[in-house]
Write an enzyme that holds these catalytic residues in place. Structure first.
Site, PDB file in Angstrom:
ATOM      1  N   TYR A 143       0.831  -1.214   0.000  1.00  0.00           N
ATOM      2  CA  TYR A 143       0.000   0.000   0.000  1.00  0.00           C
ATOM      3  C   TYR A 143       0.861   1.259   0.000  1.00  0.00           C
ATOM      4  O   TYR A 143       1.715   1.430   0.876  1.00  0.00           O
ATOM      5  CB  TYR A 143      -0.907  -0.015   1.236  1.00  0.00           C
ATOM      6  CG  TYR A 143      -1.741   1.231   1.421  1.00  0.00           C
ATOM      7  CD1 TYR A 143      -2.897   1.417   0.677  1.00  0.00           C
ATOM      8  CD2 TYR A 143      -1.380   2.205   2.338  1.00  0.00           C
ATOM      9  CE1 TYR A 143      -3.686   2.560   0.853  1.00  0.00           C
ATOM     10  CE2 TYR A 143      -2.149   3.345   2.523  1.00  0.00           C
ATOM     11  CZ  TYR A 143      -3.299   3.520   1.768  1.00  0.00           C
ATOM     12  OH  TYR A 143      -4.067   4.645   1.927  1.00  0.00           O
ATOM     13  N   ASN A 215       7.820  -1.842   2.697  1.00  0.00           N
ATOM     14  CA  ASN A 215       6.803  -0.842   3.029  1.00  0.00           C
ATOM     15  C   ASN A 215       6.227  -1.155   4.408  1.00  0.00           C
ATOM     16  O   ASN A 215       5.034  -1.111   4.627  1.00  0.00           O
ATOM     17  CB  ASN A 215       5.695  -0.881   1.967  1.00  0.00           C
ATOM     18  CG  ASN A 215       4.690   0.244   2.108  1.00  0.00           C
ATOM     19  OD1 ASN A 215       5.054   1.408   2.175  1.00  0.00           O
ATOM     20  ND2 ASN A 215       3.409  -0.099   2.140  1.00  0.00           N
ATOM     21  N   SER A 247       3.362  -3.138   4.230  1.00  0.00           N
ATOM     22  CA  SER A 247       3.546  -4.548   3.885  1.00  0.00           C
ATOM     23  C   SER A 247       4.946  -4.726   3.336  1.00  0.00           C
ATOM     24  O   SER A 247       5.654  -3.750   3.080  1.00  0.00           O
ATOM     25  CB  SER A 247       2.532  -4.985   2.809  1.00  0.00           C
ATOM     26  OG  SER A 247       1.206  -4.872   3.261  1.00  0.00           O
ATOM     27  N   SER A 285      -0.086  -5.521   8.093  1.00  0.00           N
ATOM     28  CA  SER A 285       0.977  -5.729   7.114  1.00  0.00           C
ATOM     29  C   SER A 285       0.754  -7.013   6.334  1.00  0.00           C
ATOM     30  O   SER A 285       0.444  -8.057   6.905  1.00  0.00           O
ATOM     31  CB  SER A 285       2.334  -5.788   7.830  1.00  0.00           C
ATOM     32  OG  SER A 285       3.397  -5.779   6.923  1.00  0.00           O
ATOM     33  N   GLY A 286       0.918  -6.922   5.022  1.00  0.00           N
ATOM     34  CA  GLY A 286       0.920  -8.105   4.178  1.00  0.00           C
ATOM     35  C   GLY A 286       2.349  -8.543   3.953  1.00  0.00           C
ATOM     36  O   GLY A 286       3.057  -7.952   3.139  1.00  0.00           O
TER      37      GLY A 286
END
Length: 372
Positions: A143, A215, A247, A285-286
């Site tokens: 993102y 990120n 993420s 977070s991914g």
């Protein structure tokens, strides 16, 4: 659109930091023979009443522009699932994928998937025309809505195709490029980073490379080679980030012959690499990781015979490979932050996300006896 900048800032090793491991000539994922990386970077300053555009696409081509549709063996792991990586279900079941790996922003996954499908259908046109084949591209995201007008969906099909066509071997631009253009890492400007490791097993040399889109993380968490840097560099924080909202995508490539189950275990170790930097893998977070091997070349299963032979490494010899992943991911994140440049915020407007200053980092490292 902007071209990837010529590297002008020193990377972690260039600063004299005692980063572990032996790297390849470019210290990049492209040190793995045949692997190419391309970018399309979109940068536009805000017009009156508008928001800045800081986004793009990163393309990784496991087999370059080889016209023969040959998948690569792969494994996938998700540390925290607040994100997307298309194609991952089949990678976990089938253990392979065909075509490029794309990394972009959260709201551009759809157009990237569409464009990747178009490229696969075109590039492997004869096979797809002659047989009942289907494309399942791998597209991942993080993102960038703090620094980029993400809801404007500025990435188009032409941008994705441009990133793929721009893929090249050799040194890889880092920081504010491609999908990393608008990313934030530990409240510093983040983005794209890469690193590689050379591994010798039973007299044979192999290469393992990593590319990250970083990120993630909050400033107090940041640790560099075991030094709690974030506790000391607490100025210019992102004031509206009380919790993690980023993420990290990590893509691991190697020419080492590995089975899909072994590659899944490599992907898991990316979590240890980002953990060294301090993140616990926050709820928002991914943290999604992919590993692939260019060894054991094969045809598409639909066009293959009944049997398949594979050469794979004995599990008892995997420990140095695991360490290469952990070290490589840690270094790639640090390289992303060191290459990054300041960027204005889109939401809220009027602020600046500062890049990590090498001199400030070295000052903190020196206090702990770790500055080269």
């Amino acid at each position: 659109m902007t071209a990837p900048p010529v590297r002008s800032k020193p990377r972690a090793r260039g600063l004299g930091l005692d980063v572990p491991g032996i790297c390849g000539p470019a210290n990049a994922i492209t040190d793995v023979p045949g692997v190419l990386v391309g970018y399309e970077t979109l940068v536009r300053d805000a017009a009156p009443g508008g928001k800045p555009v800081r986004t793009g696409v990163t393309a990784i081509l496991p087999r370059g522009f080889d016209p023969h549709p040959s998948p690569v063996w792969a494994g996938q792991f998700t540390l925290n699932g607040n994100g997307e990586m298309t194609g991952s279900h089949w990678i976990r079941d089938g253990g392979h994928f065909l075509g490029p790996v794309l990394v972009t922003n959260t709201h551009s996954v759809g157009i990237a998937h569409h464009a990747a499908t178009r490229w696969i259908l075109s590039h492997y046109g004869a096979a797809f025309e002659a047989h009942h084949l289907w494309a399942m591209p791998v597209v991942a995201e993080t993102y960038d809505g703090v620094l980029n007008d993400i809801n404007g969906q500025h990435v188009g099909e032409a941008d994705v195709l441009s990133a793929i066509r721009a893929a090249r071997p050799g040194p890889v631009a880092e920081g504010n490029v491609g999908g990393g253009a608008g990313m934030i890492c530990y409240e510093f400007k983040g983005g794209t980073g890469t690193a590689s490791r050379v591994i010798e097993i039973d007299g044979e040399r192999f290469t393992l490379g990593v590319l990250v889109q970083a990120n993630h993380g909050l400033r107090p968490w940041l640790s560099v080679l075991g030094v709690p840097v974030g506790r000391h560099l607490d100025r210019d924080r992102m004031k509206d980030m009380p919790t993690e909202r980023g993420s990290i995508i990590a893509v691991i490539a190697t020419d080492l012959p590995l089975a899909p189950s072994q590659l899944e275990r490599l992907a898991r170790r990316a979590g240890l690499g980002i953990g060294r930097g301090g993140t616990p893998g926050g709820n928002n977070s991914g943290d999604i990781f992919l590993a692939f091997s260019t060894a054991n070349r094969m045809d598409l299963p639909q066009l293959s015979g009944a049997w398949r032979d594979m050469r794979t490494l004995n599990d008892e010899r995997l420990d140095p490979v695991y360490m290469a992943v952990v070290d490589g991911v840690e270094e790639a994140v640090l390289n992303a932050m060191l290459a990054a440049e300041d960027a204005p915020t889109a939401k809220p407007a009027g602020h600046v996300c500062r890049a990590l200053r090498a001199d400030e980092l070295l000052e903190v490292m020196a206090r702990y006896g770790r500055a080269g």
